[in-house]
Design an enzyme around this catalytic site. Sequence first.
Site, PDB file in Angstrom:
ATOM      1  N   LYS A  38       0.883  -1.176   0.000  1.00  0.00           N
ATOM      2  CA  LYS A  38       0.000   0.000   0.000  1.00  0.00           C
ATOM      3  C   LYS A  38       0.913   1.215   0.000  1.00  0.00           C
ATOM      4  O   LYS A  38       2.034   1.152   0.530  1.00  0.00           O
ATOM      5  CB  LYS A  38      -0.854   0.017   1.275  1.00  0.00           C
ATOM      6  CG  LYS A  38      -2.094   0.838   1.169  1.00  0.00           C
ATOM      7  CD  LYS A  38      -3.219   0.082   0.471  1.00  0.00           C
ATOM      8  CE  LYS A  38      -4.416   0.967   0.214  1.00  0.00           C
ATOM      9  NZ  LYS A  38      -5.475   0.247  -0.501  1.00  0.00           N
ATOM     10  N   GLY A  42     -22.574   4.471   2.700  1.00  0.00           N
ATOM     11  CA  GLY A  42     -21.677   4.954   1.654  1.00  0.00           C
ATOM     12  C   GLY A  42     -22.236   4.657   0.283  1.00  0.00           C
ATOM     13  O   GLY A  42     -22.369   3.496  -0.111  1.00  0.00           O
ATOM     14  N   GLY A  76     -21.020   5.852  -2.765  1.00  0.00           N
ATOM     15  CA  GLY A  76     -20.073   6.332  -3.779  1.00  0.00           C
ATOM     16  C   GLY A  76     -20.046   5.380  -4.955  1.00  0.00           C
ATOM     17  O   GLY A  76     -21.066   4.789  -5.329  1.00  0.00           O
ATOM     18  N   ASN A  77     -18.857   5.201  -5.532  1.00  0.00           N
ATOM     19  CA  ASN A  77     -18.724   4.357  -6.724  1.00  0.00           C
ATOM     20  C   ASN A  77     -19.262   2.957  -6.498  1.00  0.00           C
ATOM     21  O   ASN A  77     -20.022   2.436  -7.310  1.00  0.00           O
ATOM     22  CB  ASN A  77     -17.241   4.262  -7.103  1.00  0.00           C
ATOM     23  CG  ASN A  77     -16.764   5.516  -7.787  1.00  0.00           C
ATOM     24  OD1 ASN A  77     -17.389   6.000  -8.716  1.00  0.00           O
ATOM     25  ND2 ASN A  77     -15.657   6.066  -7.312  1.00  0.00           N
ATOM     26  N   VAL A  78     -18.864   2.338  -5.387  1.00  0.00           N
ATOM     27  CA  VAL A  78     -19.277   0.952  -5.146  1.00  0.00           C
ATOM     28  C   VAL A  78     -20.684   0.901  -4.548  1.00  0.00           C
ATOM     29  O   VAL A  78     -21.539   0.150  -5.023  1.00  0.00           O
ATOM     30  CB  VAL A  78     -18.288   0.233  -4.189  1.00  0.00           C
ATOM     31  CG1 VAL A  78     -18.743  -1.204  -3.960  1.00  0.00           C
ATOM     32  CG2 VAL A  78     -16.877   0.243  -4.754  1.00  0.00           C
TER      33      VAL A  78
HETATM   34  P1  NAD Z   1     -16.089   6.481  -2.870  1.00  0.00           P
HETATM   35  O1  NAD Z   1     -15.150   7.490  -2.351  1.00  0.00           O
HETATM   36  O2  NAD Z   1     -16.528   6.551  -4.299  1.00  0.00           O
HETATM   37  O3  NAD Z   1     -17.423   6.441  -1.981  1.00  0.00           O
HETATM   38  C1  NAD Z   1     -17.420   6.468  -0.589  1.00  0.00           C
HETATM   39  C2  NAD Z   1     -18.740   7.074  -0.141  1.00  0.00           C
HETATM   40  O4  NAD Z   1     -18.828   6.953   1.272  1.00  0.00           O
HETATM   41  C3  NAD Z   1     -18.869   8.549  -0.480  1.00  0.00           C
HETATM   42  O5  NAD Z   1     -20.130   8.781  -1.083  1.00  0.00           O
HETATM   43  C4  NAD Z   1     -18.762   9.234   0.879  1.00  0.00           C
HETATM   44  O6  NAD Z   1     -19.525  10.431   0.935  1.00  0.00           O
HETATM   45  C5  NAD Z   1     -19.328   8.174   1.791  1.00  0.00           C
HETATM   46  N1  NAD Z   1     -18.889   8.274   3.171  1.00  0.00           N
HETATM   47  C6  NAD Z   1     -17.659   8.520   3.652  1.00  0.00           C
HETATM   48  N2  NAD Z   1     -17.647   8.490   4.997  1.00  0.00           N
HETATM   49  C7  NAD Z   1     -18.914   8.215   5.379  1.00  0.00           C
HETATM   50  C8  NAD Z   1     -19.554   8.061   6.623  1.00  0.00           C
HETATM   51  N3  NAD Z   1     -18.887   8.182   7.774  1.00  0.00           N
HETATM   52  N4  NAD Z   1     -20.882   7.788   6.634  1.00  0.00           N
HETATM   53  C9  NAD Z   1     -21.564   7.674   5.485  1.00  0.00           C
HETATM   54  N5  NAD Z   1     -21.011   7.802   4.265  1.00  0.00           N
HETATM   55  C10 NAD Z   1     -19.704   8.077   4.223  1.00  0.00           C
HETATM   56  O7  NAD Z   1     -15.395   5.055  -2.565  1.00  0.00           O
HETATM   57  P2  NAD Z   1     -15.691   3.681  -3.283  1.00  0.00           P
HETATM   58  O8  NAD Z   1     -14.764   3.517  -4.438  1.00  0.00           O
HETATM   59  O9  NAD Z   1     -17.153   3.536  -3.486  1.00  0.00           O
HETATM   60  O10 NAD Z   1     -15.172   2.644  -2.175  1.00  0.00           O
HETATM   61  C11 NAD Z   1     -15.949   2.411  -1.009  1.00  0.00           C
HETATM   62  C12 NAD Z   1     -15.169   1.497  -0.076  1.00  0.00           C
HETATM   63  O11 NAD Z   1     -14.879   0.258  -0.731  1.00  0.00           O
HETATM   64  C13 NAD Z   1     -13.823   2.074   0.375  1.00  0.00           C
HETATM   65  O12 NAD Z   1     -13.559   1.635   1.687  1.00  0.00           O
HETATM   66  C14 NAD Z   1     -12.832   1.397  -0.577  1.00  0.00           C
HETATM   67  O13 NAD Z   1     -11.547   1.304  -0.012  1.00  0.00           O
HETATM   68  C15 NAD Z   1     -13.465   0.035  -0.725  1.00  0.00           C
HETATM   69  N6  NAD Z   1     -13.104  -0.655  -1.971  1.00  0.00           N
HETATM   70  C16 NAD Z   1     -13.382  -0.087  -3.158  1.00  0.00           C
HETATM   71  C17 NAD Z   1     -13.042  -0.763  -4.326  1.00  0.00           C
HETATM   72  C18 NAD Z   1     -13.370  -0.179  -5.670  1.00  0.00           C
HETATM   73  O14 NAD Z   1     -13.321  -0.926  -6.674  1.00  0.00           O
HETATM   74  N7  NAD Z   1     -13.711   1.079  -5.756  1.00  0.00           N
HETATM   75  C19 NAD Z   1     -12.410  -2.014  -4.281  1.00  0.00           C
HETATM   76  C20 NAD Z   1     -12.148  -2.580  -3.032  1.00  0.00           C
HETATM   77  C21 NAD Z   1     -12.496  -1.887  -1.878  1.00  0.00           C
END
Ligand code: NAD
Length: 417
Positions: free
Chosen positions: A120, A226, A228-230
């Site tokens: 990381k 959350g 976001g993207n996922v």
């Molecule tokens: P992102 O930044 O697109 O979305 C995260 C969302 O969580 C945002 O909308 C943010 O406003 C919200 N958020 C943050 N803190 C919060 C809280 N305390 N309460 C409520 N909402 C909150 O991230 P992502 O790409 O969707 O990833 C989400 C999680 O999955 C992360 O932990 C990331 O490490 C993990 N992850 C993502 C991927 C991937 O392919 N994107 C792969 C493996 C793991």
Amino acid sequence: MQHFAALTPADFFHQNAKTRPEGFLCGNTVSISNPAQGALAGMEQMPDYDQHEGVFYRADEASGCLFFAFIHNTNRGQAQGGTRFFSYDTMLDLLSDGLRLSKAMSEKCAVAGLWWGGGKSIICPVNFAIKDATPEKRKVIFANFGKFIASLHGSYVAAEDMNTTPEDMQTILSQNRFVTCIPKHAGGSGNPSPFTAEGVFKSMLATAAVYEGQSDLSGMSVSIQGLGNVGSALARFVLNSGVSKLYVTDLMLERMEMVKSWAPEVVEIRSSKEELLRQSCDIFAPCAGGKVIDDESIAWLNCRYVIGAANNQLERPEKHAAQLHEKGILYLPDFFINRMGIINCANEQYGWLESTLQEEVVKIYEDTVNLLTESRSRGLSPQEMAMIQAGEAMKKAHPIWPNRGKQLIQKAASERS
Ligand code: NAD
């Protein structure tokens, strides 16, 4: 180790930028007489250090950032894991986050069957806020970070992570060839999130099949933290699978309203993490930041399953996994089910094929069914079972380059001695 708790990243930066801007720590027996190792002295005592093969830093004056690369294990190949652009209050927070995330990447790559190890990296600004980094400033930061990664000779391979973009990865690529998640137009794999969401959803389906005897989520209720993207992609899958209720929370109101507009009768908004966790439901899906389940929040949980995408959901994995098990809540380990992101990156190295991703999504379903069946028959939690699988897979050395990573780490360390 205590001194890291009292040290801010800015203190660390200023103490080292002039005298020893480059430093490292390698292995479990370290000599702190070397000035390049002295700045990190005591880190090997942290419980999270856990046999890391190497940790490297640069205090980069040109960008005003601290760069860190954490390399946990290279037995299966080059250490792979995302680059987090993030501000930390203390050096203890920074080091602990990096160490925990890189170890989780070793486990994730191992259970995914990838010939990659775990690592990381962190870019921590010391004299500006991340939101104030203009596109020009980002170019300087990520180009300099790219030079830092080049100096590790490929022992670590970078990827997109929190607060970084495929365009940032392309800037890193301008300085070395040890980076993935570059944009599609540059031969990369683009945004992996839809596949990550599908992998998590398949794990929900596998759980419903094994424990509920049903092939979809009909009649079940799901909470997602959350969007976001996922999380938003996961919400779509869940809604299309016949859930009776979907409870959501996010820091951004517009994201909650967007998901509610997809199914106003089914989606209900909860205004805080605590409110969401206290909500009675079948599945809780953490898809925001890490450490969502800690000593306080574990008491709030009112669900039967925890199945989500966020990395490092448990503040203390062994302790909190055991407590969830005792409470009768089934927890599917994050590193086991959110692997599609890293599989997407690994796929990219060999030329990206969507069909491979689709096969891997099916495999997550099968692997989850096997994990649940085997852990139940052995009286273990899925976390314990997955850790056994990860430990065994991590012992398997890369078939062509078994010691390459360690040799590259030694090379990078000797150049800094
Ligand atoms: P992102 O930044 O697109 O979305 C995260 C969302 O969580 C945002 O909308 C943010 O406003 C919200 N958020 C943050 N803190 C919060 C809280 N305390 N309460 C409520 N909402 C909150 O991230 P992502 O790409 O969707 O990833 C989400 C999680 O999955 C992360 O932990 C990331 O490490 C993990 N992850 C993502 C991927 C991937 O392919 N994107 C792969 C493996 C793991």
